[in-house]
Design an enzyme around this catalytic site. Structure first.
Site, PDB file in Angstrom:
ATOM      1  N   SER A   1       0.810  -1.219   0.000  1.00 35.80           N
ATOM      2  CA  SER A   1       0.000   0.000   0.000  1.00 35.80           C
ATOM      3  C   SER A   1       0.841   1.265   0.000  1.00 35.80           C
ATOM      4  CB  SER A   1      -0.912   0.014   1.221  1.00 35.80           C
ATOM      5  OG  SER A   1      -0.141   0.048   2.401  1.00 35.80           O
ATOM      6  N   GLY A   2       2.161   1.130   0.006  1.00 34.02           N
ATOM      7  CA  GLY A   2       3.036   2.294   0.042  1.00 34.02           C
ATOM      8  C   GLY A   2       3.365   2.760   1.440  1.00 34.02           C
TER       9      GLY A   2
ATOM     10  N   ASP B   1      12.890   4.596   4.460  1.00 33.06           N
ATOM     11  CA  ASP B   1      11.929   3.709   5.104  1.00 33.06           C
ATOM     12  C   ASP B   1      12.519   3.052   6.345  1.00 33.06           C
ATOM     13  OD1 ASP B   1      10.398   4.412   2.959  1.00 33.06           O
ATOM     14  OD2 ASP B   1      10.522   2.481   1.954  1.00 33.06           O
TER      15      ASP B   1
ATOM     16  N   SER C   1       5.709  -1.742   4.474  1.00 37.87           N
ATOM     17  CA  SER C   1       5.680  -2.982   5.254  1.00 37.87           C
ATOM     18  C   SER C   1       7.000  -3.721   5.139  1.00 37.87           C
ATOM     19  CB  SER C   1       4.530  -3.867   4.772  1.00 37.87           C
ATOM     20  OG  SER C   1       4.643  -4.150   3.385  1.00 37.87           O
TER      21      SER C   1
END
Length: 390
Positions: free
Chosen positions: A124-125, A173, A128
């Site tokens: 989903s961006g 991230d 994860s």
């Protein structure tokens, strides 16, 4: 207790016949602004979110790793000896890559029994994959009695994804998953890796709308965009031999060289140059508590991603356009690499329900299905807890 945490620990007891020795948690992230700037050595402004990946684990006396993915109902077994890129595929490649990177950096690891579960939507961006990597990295560090400096840990997780999994992600991230702080955004200079925590005004809520369009990042146009940025730098070095990355380019210098660049390369570079400036301005706006100015920067970011970087989609554009019609919405844009995934809406907490209704109505009218909506708050980065009296 988090449902994901409880699920991981329950399945661990059922599968391995005992309680885990520790639980590790690493959050997903929403990047407020600064998209496709990290691998151009620029600036980003993510928040770690209150959705996370949990790992329940215990050490083994051998060098084997036995993993259960609770969300997939799958298991994987591999040895820490002889790990090499390409040896595993799918979700198991991420923890295996982390082990490979940690051992390559001199951290000898113990074998592990573990169950992983999470509530970060996959694809989903919201990163994860980095949450999965960082959760396993801190779990392995604790089980193997290593103190790994947080920045080194983030870099090693990035190396795992780049070289073992084969996705050329930047460093944002993993840093968000490791360095997040409740109530704050995390400003990151992706060249120096300097960080600053930026308070998020309490009246602002982040509402994420997941389009339900899944993207395989490794197989997407992400790598193409990155190569186009590198091509822009190579071409522009004829004017400035010392140019290292698009982060060093000013808007004036880019415009002066426009005739020397193919149109698509120029537009890719223009997005990165203007997005870096938007991040700087967004930090200033948050520090002032000027949420309308912050929201206008989010809107400009999405427009640039749609038009210059061409990573949006009809689904994402529909959600963004619907959100922007609602009073109390400061701004909206896609978040993550694009090509599907999610948008974020910065919205006053009193307008959350109206924003959610507007996006759901517009999306269902065009695509015949509803987006998945959830509100997120800035949360803490990765943590490990020893489980007393298991």
């Amino acid at each position: 207790m988090s449902d994901a945490r409880a699920r991981a620990e329950h399945i661990f007891r059922a599968r391995f016949g005992d309680a885990p020795l520790l639980r590790a948690r690493a959050p997903g992230r929403v990047n407020l602004i600064g998209e496709h700037t990290d691998y151009n050595e620029g600036f980003v402004l993510p928040i770690a979110i209150d959705r996370a990946v949990w790992v329940a684990a215990r050490l083994r006396t051998d060098r084997e790793v036995h993993l259960v993915a609770a969300d997939f109902g799958e298991e994987a077994v591999f040895s820490l000896d002889g790990l090499r890129p390409g040896a595993l595929r799918g979700w198991a490649a991420y923890p295996a890559g982390v082990a490979w990177a940690l051992e390559g950096a001199g951290y000898r690891l113990v074998g592990m029994d573990a169950v992983v579960a999470g509530d970060v939507p996959i694809g989903s961006g919201l990163s994860s994959s980095a949450a999965l990597e960082v959760a396993f990295a801190v779990a392995w560090a604790a089980l193997s009695d290593h103190e790994i400096p947080p920045l080194d840990l983030a870099r090693l997780c990035q190396r795992a994804e780049n070289e073992f999994v084969g996705v050329r992600c930047g460093i944002m991230d993993q840093m968000a998953a490791r360095f997040g702080r409740r109530g704050h955004a995390l400003w990151i200079d992706c060249r120096s890796l300097a960080i600053e925590w930026v308070p998020v005004p309490p009246e602002m809520v982040v509402l994420v709308a997941d389009s339900g369009v899944r993207r395989a990042l490794a197989a997407s146009a992400y790598n193409e965009r990155r190569a186009q940025c590198e091509e822009a730098v190579r071409r522009l070095r004829s004017r400035d031999p010392g140019l290292r990355a698009l982060r060093d380019l000013t808007s004036a210098a880019l415009e002066a060289a426009r005739a020397e660049l193919p149109e698509v390369i120029y537009r890719r570079a223009r997005h990165v140059v203007t997005e870096n400036q938007r991040v700087r301005e967004a930090v200033d706006a948050l520090r002032r508590g000027d949420l309308p100015a912050f929201g206008a920067l989010l809107n400009a970011s999405h427009d640039s991603l749609r038009d210059d970087y061409e990573v949006s989609s009809p689904e994402l554009d529909t959600l963004v356009e619907a959100a922007r019609t609602v009073p109390g919405v400061y701004g909206a844009r896609l978040t993550g690499a694009g090509f599907g995934g999610s948008i974020l809406t910065a919205v006053h907490r009193d307008a959350v329900a109206e924003a959610a209704e507007a996006m759901t109505r517009a999306y269902a009218a065009r695509f015949g299905r509803a987006p998945t909506l959830f509100r997120v708050e800035p949360d803490e980065g990765a943590q490990v807890e020893q489980i007393a009296n298991p």
